[in-house]
Design an enzyme around this catalytic site. Structure first.
Site, PDB file in Angstrom:
ATOM      1  N   LYS A  83      -1.314  -8.026  -4.041  1.00 39.92           N
ATOM      2  CA  LYS A  83      -2.245  -6.906  -3.881  1.00 39.92           C
ATOM      3  C   LYS A  83      -1.445  -5.608  -3.878  1.00 39.92           C
ATOM      4  CE  LYS A  83      -5.604  -4.766  -0.746  1.00 39.92           C
ATOM      5  NZ  LYS A  83      -6.130  -4.711   0.640  1.00 39.92           N
ATOM      6  N   HIS A 116       0.826  -1.194   0.000  1.00 38.91           N
ATOM      7  CA  HIS A 116       0.000   0.000   0.000  1.00 38.91           C
ATOM      8  C   HIS A 116       0.863   1.247   0.000  1.00 38.91           C
ATOM      9  CE1 HIS A 116      -2.468  -3.179   1.831  1.00 38.91           C
ATOM     10  NE2 HIS A 116      -3.512  -2.550   1.323  1.00 38.91           N
TER      11      HIS A 116
END
Length: 228
Positions: A149, A122
């Site tokens: 991700k 992230h």
């Protein structure tokens, strides 16, 4: 190959365990996966959700150094994630930047339990350049059996395009990848990824109850996908 159908994950991140259970129960009929943010609960709880929620569960215990609320020892966090992996979770999330020992333990455990590991990255400030993003995909792909991700913060549509383009690289590598952007410009990526081969996209159970900036409600996401 990346799967044809992108999974829809409803992210539940509130303090009350009882309320989180209620929301998860309400949302499970329209979701492929329910994410439980352990770091947002008043205390981490796994068993109540496994016992009462029939939908596949993803447990995330996000540390503060990756935008989460957990501030304790890494050994404590790992122990909880291992409990989830062996206690009925379908997925657990671990940060790519987590200690090597954490990732190794979770990979070994998920290989035995059947639970799948999501390796996440992230960036809450920006979207890195294309070369940096592609290198992150390559790092993730080295972990056999993991799902990648990558979630960044978009300042404009060019940031969104860079992240969505990663699905082409992931397809070439035969690597399941979750990829979209946070922030208002990134809203479209949460929908578009579902038509570009993304493994999963995340949404909020109700308006204003999201766990990340730019998150659509489950109802909004379903309505938009129905029109594509």
């Amino acid at each position: 190959m990346n799967q044809q159908k992108t999974l829809i994950c409803v992210a539940v991140g509130i303090a009350s365990i009882d309320e989180a259970l209620e929301i998860a129960h309400e949302e499970q009929q329209g979701a492929d996966i329910i994410e439980i943010r352990l770091d947002m609960l008043s205390e981490p709880a796994i068993k109540p959700f496994v016992e009462k929620i029939s939908a596949p569960l993803l447990f995330t215990y996000r540390p503060d150094w990756e935008g989460g609320n957990f501030t304790g020892r890494e050994t404590e966090r790992l122990e909880t994630l291992l409990e989830a992996a062996s206690g009925g979770a379908s997925f657990i999330d671990c940060e790519l930047r987590a200690p090597a020992e954490t990732k190794a333990a979770l990979l070994a455990h998920t290989a035995e339990s059947g639970c799948r590991l999501i390796l996440s990255y992230h960036d809450f400030e920006k979207t890195p350049d294309q070369a940096t993003l592609e290198n992150i995909v390559l790092q993730m792909q080295q972990y056999d059996g993991a799902i990648g991700k990558i979630v960044t913060t978009a300042a404009d549509y060019l940031d969104v395009l860079r992240v969505l383009k990663l699905q082409e690289q992931a397809a070439d590598l035969n690597f399941p990848l979750i990829g979209f952007c946070m922030g208002d410009p990134g809203r479209i990526s949460r929908v578009a990824t579902a038509r570009l081969g993304g493994f999963m996209t995340y949404c909020a159970p109700r308006a204003n109850q999201g766990t990340a900036s730019g998150q659509l409600s489950a109802e909004q996401l379903q309505q938009l996908l129905a029109q594509l």
